[in-house]
Design a protein around this motif. Structure first.
Motif, mmCIF file in Angstrom:
data_model
loop_
_atom_site.group_PDB
_atom_site.id
_atom_site.type_symbol
_atom_site.label_atom_id
_atom_site.label_comp_id
_atom_site.label_asym_id
_atom_site.label_seq_id
_atom_site.Cartn_x
_atom_site.Cartn_y
_atom_site.Cartn_z
ATOM 1 N N ASN A 129 0.835 -1.203 0.000
ATOM 2 C CA ASN A 129 0.000 0.000 0.000
ATOM 3 C C ASN A 129 0.867 1.249 0.000
ATOM 4 O OD1 ASN A 129 -2.555 -1.303 0.166
ATOM 5 N ND2 ASN A 129 -2.201 -1.678 2.340
ATOM 6 N N GLY A 130 0.369 2.310 -0.592
ATOM 7 C CA GLY A 130 1.029 3.600 -0.499
ATOM 8 C C GLY A 130 0.577 4.331 0.750
ATOM 9 N N VAL A 131 0.684 5.659 0.720
ATOM 10 C CA VAL A 131 0.231 6.477 1.841
ATOM 11 C C VAL A 131 -1.296 6.486 1.825
ATOM 12 C CG1 VAL A 131 0.175 8.798 2.818
ATOM 13 C CG2 VAL A 131 2.285 7.899 1.817
ATOM 14 N N ILE A 132 -1.903 6.034 2.890
ATOM 15 C CA ILE A 132 -3.352 5.981 2.991
ATOM 16 C C ILE A 132 -3.781 6.672 4.278
ATOM 17 C CG2 ILE A 132 -3.613 3.889 1.619
ATOM 18 C CD1 ILE A 132 -3.706 2.300 4.152
ATOM 19 N N SER A 133 -5.021 7.074 4.305
ATOM 20 C CA SER A 133 -5.525 7.833 5.454
ATOM 21 C C SER A 133 -6.127 6.916 6.511
ATOM 22 C CB SER A 133 -6.575 8.838 4.987
ATOM 23 O OG SER A 133 -7.633 8.153 4.319
ATOM 24 N N ALA A 134 -5.400 5.865 6.843
ATOM 25 C CA ALA A 134 -5.892 4.915 7.843
ATOM 26 C C ALA A 134 -5.371 5.245 9.232
ATOM 27 C CB ALA A 134 -5.483 3.495 7.462
ATOM 28 N N GLY A 135 -4.505 6.264 9.341
ATOM 29 C CA GLY A 135 -3.958 6.604 10.640
ATOM 30 C C GLY A 135 -2.775 5.728 11.011
ATOM 31 N N VAL A 136 -2.176 6.055 12.163
ATOM 32 C CA VAL A 136 -1.039 5.297 12.671
ATOM 33 C C VAL A 136 -1.524 3.886 13.013
ATOM 34 C CG1 VAL A 136 0.684 5.206 14.502
ATOM 35 C CG2 VAL A 136 -0.031 7.418 13.579
ATOM 36 N N PRO A 137 -0.753 2.830 12.672
ATOM 37 C CA PRO A 137 0.597 2.869 12.113
ATOM 38 C C PRO A 137 0.645 2.680 10.600
ATOM 39 C CG PRO A 137 0.138 0.655 12.837
ATOM 40 C CD PRO A 137 -1.126 1.450 13.086
ATOM 41 N N PHE A 138 -0.493 2.794 9.895
ATOM 42 C CA PHE A 138 -0.560 2.406 8.489
ATOM 43 C C PHE A 138 -0.365 3.570 7.523
ATOM 44 C CE2 PHE A 138 -3.368 -0.495 10.903
ATOM 45 C CZ PHE A 138 -2.709 -1.686 10.664
ATOM 46 N N GLN A 139 -0.095 4.771 8.009
ATOM 47 C CA GLN A 139 -0.068 5.934 7.130
ATOM 48 C C GLN A 139 1.289 6.197 6.500
ATOM 49 O OE1 GLN A 139 -1.256 8.828 10.072
ATOM 50 N NE2 GLN A 139 0.855 9.497 10.440
ATOM 51 N N TYR A 140 2.265 5.300 6.698
ATOM 52 C CA TYR A 140 3.623 5.545 6.215
ATOM 53 C C TYR A 140 3.999 4.639 5.038
ATOM 54 C CZ TYR A 140 3.939 7.980 10.669
ATOM 55 O OH TYR A 140 3.711 8.837 11.717
ATOM 56 N N ALA A 141 3.012 4.199 4.249
ATOM 57 C CA ALA A 141 3.291 3.300 3.121
ATOM 58 C C ALA A 141 4.056 2.073 3.596
ATOM 59 C CB ALA A 141 4.079 4.035 2.027
ATOM 60 N N ASN A 142 3.541 1.469 4.651
ATOM 61 C CA ASN A 142 4.237 0.344 5.275
ATOM 62 C C ASN A 142 3.331 -0.859 5.489
ATOM 63 O OD1 ASN A 142 2.663 1.654 7.159
ATOM 64 N ND2 ASN A 142 4.138 1.465 8.836
ATOM 65 N N SER A 143 2.230 -0.955 4.750
ATOM 66 C CA SER A 143 1.326 -2.090 4.912
ATOM 67 C C SER A 143 1.033 -2.715 3.554
ATOM 68 C CB SER A 143 0.022 -1.647 5.584
ATOM 69 O OG SER A 143 -0.697 -0.759 4.738
ATOM 70 N N PHE A 144 0.332 -3.841 3.581
ATOM 71 C CA PHE A 144 0.020 -4.586 2.356
ATOM 72 C C PHE A 144 -1.475 -4.885 2.299
ATOM 73 C CE2 PHE A 144 4.447 -5.297 3.055
ATOM 74 C CZ PHE A 144 5.017 -5.449 1.801
ATOM 75 N N SER A 145 -1.964 -5.052 1.078
ATOM 76 C CA SER A 145 -3.324 -5.508 0.854
ATOM 77 C C SER A 145 -3.296 -6.741 -0.038
ATOM 78 C CB SER A 145 -4.177 -4.420 0.205
ATOM 79 O OG SER A 145 -4.500 -3.397 1.131
ATOM 80 N N VAL A 146 -4.371 -7.511 0.052
ATOM 81 C CA VAL A 146 -4.504 -8.719 -0.769
ATOM 82 C C VAL A 146 -5.287 -8.379 -2.024
ATOM 83 C CG1 VAL A 146 -5.343 -11.089 -0.848
ATOM 84 C CG2 VAL A 146 -4.456 -10.151 1.300
ATOM 85 N N LEU A 147 -4.715 -8.720 -3.178
ATOM 86 C CA LEU A 147 -5.389 -8.565 -4.463
ATOM 87 C C LEU A 147 -5.749 -9.940 -5.000
ATOM 88 C CD1 LEU A 147 -3.207 -5.876 -6.265
ATOM 89 C CD2 LEU A 147 -5.222 -5.521 -4.832
ATOM 90 N N TYR A 148 -6.863 -10.005 -5.740
ATOM 91 C CA TYR A 148 -7.317 -11.278 -6.299
ATOM 92 C C TYR A 148 -7.398 -11.161 -7.814
ATOM 93 C CZ TYR A 148 -8.793 -12.025 -1.462
ATOM 94 O OH TYR A 148 -8.816 -12.137 -0.094
ATOM 95 N N ASP A 149 -7.098 -12.272 -8.472
ATOM 96 C CA ASP A 149 -7.205 -12.307 -9.923
ATOM 97 C C ASP A 149 -7.517 -13.736 -10.360
ATOM 98 O OD1 ASP A 149 -7.233 -11.373 -12.483
ATOM 99 O OD2 ASP A 149 -5.066 -11.274 -12.731
ATOM 100 N N ASP A 150 -8.163 -13.861 -11.514
ATOM 101 C CA ASP A 150 -8.400 -15.169 -12.114
ATOM 102 C C ASP A 150 -7.167 -15.538 -12.926
ATOM 103 O OD1 ASP A 150 -10.890 -14.913 -11.003
ATOM 104 O OD2 ASP A 150 -11.893 -14.371 -12.881
ATOM 105 N N VAL A 151 -6.599 -16.701 -12.638
ATOM 106 C CA VAL A 151 -5.309 -17.048 -13.219
ATOM 107 C C VAL A 151 -5.323 -18.464 -13.780
ATOM 108 C CG1 VAL A 151 -4.171 -15.552 -11.526
ATOM 109 C CG2 VAL A 151 -4.279 -18.022 -11.110
ATOM 110 N N LYS A 152 -4.392 -18.676 -14.681
ATOM 111 C CA LYS A 152 -3.988 -20.016 -15.080
ATOM 112 C C LYS A 152 -2.601 -20.229 -14.513
ATOM 113 C CE LYS A 152 -3.057 -22.948 -19.112
ATOM 114 N NZ LYS A 152 -3.024 -23.002 -20.606
ATOM 115 N N ARG A 153 -2.464 -21.221 -13.654
ATOM 116 C CA ARG A 153 -1.183 -21.458 -12.983
ATOM 117 C C ARG A 153 -0.617 -22.798 -13.444
ATOM 118 N NH1 ARG A 153 0.247 -24.330 -8.198
ATOM 119 N NH2 ARG A 153 2.253 -23.643 -7.374
ATOM 120 N N MET A 154 0.657 -22.775 -13.816
ATOM 121 C CA MET A 154 1.371 -23.997 -14.174
ATOM 122 C C MET A 154 2.524 -24.187 -13.197
ATOM 123 S SD MET A 154 1.343 -23.505 -18.325
ATOM 124 C CE MET A 154 1.519 -21.725 -18.166
ATOM 125 N N TYR A 155 2.738 -25.402 -12.774
ATOM 126 C CA TYR A 155 3.738 -25.635 -11.744
ATOM 127 C C TYR A 155 4.479 -26.951 -11.991
ATOM 128 C CZ TYR A 155 0.232 -28.822 -9.769
ATOM 129 O OH TYR A 155 -0.677 -29.825 -9.593
#
Length: 579
Positions: free
Chosen positions: A418-444
């Motif tokens: 995450n970038g700078v967001i207005s969530a207040g301390v301690p998350f306002q310093y571009a120091n947190s993460f969010s989960v993104l979802y996508d439809d994928v084809k995965r090969m392993y």
């Protein structure tokens, strides 16, 4: 409602926890401190799933049972840790004089104020009943170059258990809990000089669970039933309460058909019920409620060289609070697996499978504890997966398993900074993460092997390659192309000295700040890294031992996540008393 009634009747009233079988999208379990007697000599059966046990969660602590979590694959892939002290578990201790001294207490201290203390006990209270428990504490204050905010971490985990053995069954009851405290020190703001004295970057997770398991031996119908209730909360009004139950019914070898060349025939099923309520109240007030019930009936056919499983996975799912990411309604997934092994040294297998899982905050934070306390929950669906593999056992000294597959997954989970967001301390310093979802084809492509052909030496390794074809997002954020690990143990001096080592490799990953107000959204490459650890335990007497650990021997301050560089060389030593 008719779907729910049909599934519950098929399940014969049995409930299950959200457990997805091999090849299905799964998320690891909560970390709990392991239980059971001290043991060393054990037969290792390498599986492809072992390739996913590369340590991943940053933290000051060694991992216990695992994890999971939002994953980088449909398996749980754990990557090398930040400040972890990879403690020498009780199972690695010499056992020649073990019988009177199953229990132990242990304490150690190391650089960067690394403190370790743990204990385990197990007592018989009746001829068929035992009680016990375990507790583990670890803390550290890492000194990471160019980081001018607090980086201290600490963790306390504890549990107690009751085990009862009957003539044809066993009952286990376990309760436990603890806390996990971290600092969100991975700040992305340029020329950042520090935080105010009255501000804190601390995040703390508190959790507890109650789990029961009942196993029956050689029963014609019920094989195992298990149920688990759990709760987790953090400092910023995020909480989650969950209940999972599973039941394994049936028998893979009901009868033998002599007329068909000694073909064995059987039938079984795995029934499941899963519920979870997740609440967030940092930026917006959101509640996600997930309900999943299903059954996976299978027919089994066996000969001396062939095993064939045929069936389906039927799941009814309802997720509220996430209209765009839910996959509600009835889902039917195929399941078929064929294994042919003309000789013990070589076997071929292949098949098709599928399944679904409702994402949980508790699982996500165990992989990445630097999450923003405001996430979107989703239903991840492994729509279909095809796989083939080879595995074998050469004279019980060399075992291997290799598997390749391709799967179509909806709402696959990735982490993005995450970038700078207005969530207040301690998350306002571009120091947190969010989960993104996508439809994928995965090969392993995954592989695991174990070699125990030299007396007193045990060596193994795991390897995984994965690629993604994405639908909406630009890159598979924070998902490595290659993960690998090698580990070994060597016993000396009549097994009174045990030496161990682990080497982890994680390839390049990509990340990008999202929603940044002060900095352009530029893509960042997280460089590949090697993490080498070593340990030693020496039994001075039958009761007293000393141990030492060295983590991150290559002394690299690599980034496990963007701007979260890890501590360099870590040394710890201590003593242990067995009783």
């Amino acid at each position: 409602m008719k779907y729910i009634a049909i599934i519950i009747s098929l399940a014969m009233g049995v409930v299950v926890h959200a457990q997805i079988q091999t090849g299905e999208v799964s998320v690891g379990r909560e970390e709990t401190i392991g239980q059971g007697s001290v043991t060393v000599e054990r037969v290792y059966e390498p599986k492809v799933e072992s390739a996913e046990r590369i340590k991943q969660t940053p933290g000051a602590l060694p991992e216990s049972t695992q994890k999971i979590p939002v994953e980088y694959s449909t398996k749980n892939i754990e990557v090398a840790s930040d400040f972890e002290t990879s403690t020498i578990g009780a199972e690695k201790l010499p056992v020649k004089d073990q019988a009177p001294y199953n229990n132990y207490v242990r304490a150690g201290y190391g650089n960067h104020q690394n403190v370790l203390a743990d204990a385990y006990f197990d007592y018989s209270i009746l001829d068929n009943a035992r009680v016990g428990g375990a507790i583990k504490y670890n803390s550290a204050i890492p000194n990471i170059p160019d980081v001018n905010v607090p980086t201290n971490q600490s963790r306390l985990l504890g549990e107690a258990f009751l085990k009862m053995d009957f003539d044809n069954s066993q009952f286990d009851l376990t309760a436990g809990g603890g806390f996990d405290k971290v600092n969100l020190y991975g700040i992305s703001i340029p020329n950042f000089s520090g935080i105010a004295d009255d501000q804190s970057l601390t995040q703390r997770f508190d959790s507890f669970f109650l789990e029961g398991k009942y196993q029956m031996y050689n029963h014609w119908l019920l094989q195992e039933a298990r149920a688990k209730a759990s709760h987790v909360s953090d400092m910023y009004n995020a909480s989650e309460t969950a209940f999972d139950a599973t039941a394994h019914i049936g028998n893979p070898e009901i009868t033998e058909l002599n007329a068909l060349n000694d073909l064995q025939f059987g039938a079984s099923a795995v029934a499941n019920v899963n519920t979870a309520t997740t609440n967030f109240d940092l930026i917006n007030s959101n509640q996600f409620t997930a309900f999943n019930v299903g059954i996976k009936p299978l027919l089994h056919f066996r000969t001396e060289i062939l095993k064939l499983d045929l069936g389906a996975n039927l799941q009814y799912n309802d997720l509220s609070g996430s209209a765009q990411l839910q996959k509600n309604g009835m889902h039917i997934f195929p399941h078929a697996e064929l294994f042919i092994s003309p000789v013990r040294e070589f076997g071929f297998y292949g098949g098709v499978t599928g399944g679904l899982y409702n994402q949980r905050y508790n699982n996500q934070r165990q992989i990445n504890p630097f999450l923003l306390s405001q996430q979107q929950m989703a239903t991840t669906v492994n729509k279909i997966e095809f796989f083939v593999g080879l595995k074998g056992d050469v004279e019980s000294v060399f075992k291997y398993d290799a598997r390749a597959g391709v799967q179509q997954v909806d709402n696959f989970a990735f982490f993005q900074k995450n970038g700078v967001i207005s969530a207040g301390v301690p998350f306002q310093y571009a120091n947190s993460f969010s989960v993104l979802y996508d439809d994928v084809k995965r090969m392993y492509l995954q592989g695991s092997l174990r070699f125990a052909g030299i007396e007193k030496l045990d060596v193994g390794g795991q390897l995984e390659f994965q690629t993604f074809e994405l639908t909406q997002i630009d890159e598979p954020w924070n998902a490595p192309f290659i993960t690998a690990s090698i580990d070994g143990n060597y016993k000396l001096l009549n097994e009174r000295l045990i030496l161990g080592s682990e080497l982890f490799f994680v390839s390049d990953r990509k990340d990008r700040l999202s929603g940044m107000q002060l900095i352009p959204m530029e893509q960042t490459l997280l460089k590949a890294y090697l993490d080498l650890n070593a340990n030693a335990t020496f039994m001075i007497t039958d009761r007293w031992a000393v141990f030492a650990q060295a983590n991150n021997l290559l002394n690299h301050n690599y980034e496990r996540f963007l701007d979260y560089r890890v501590q360099g060389l870590q040394l710890l030593g201590g003593v242990m008393f067995k009783f």
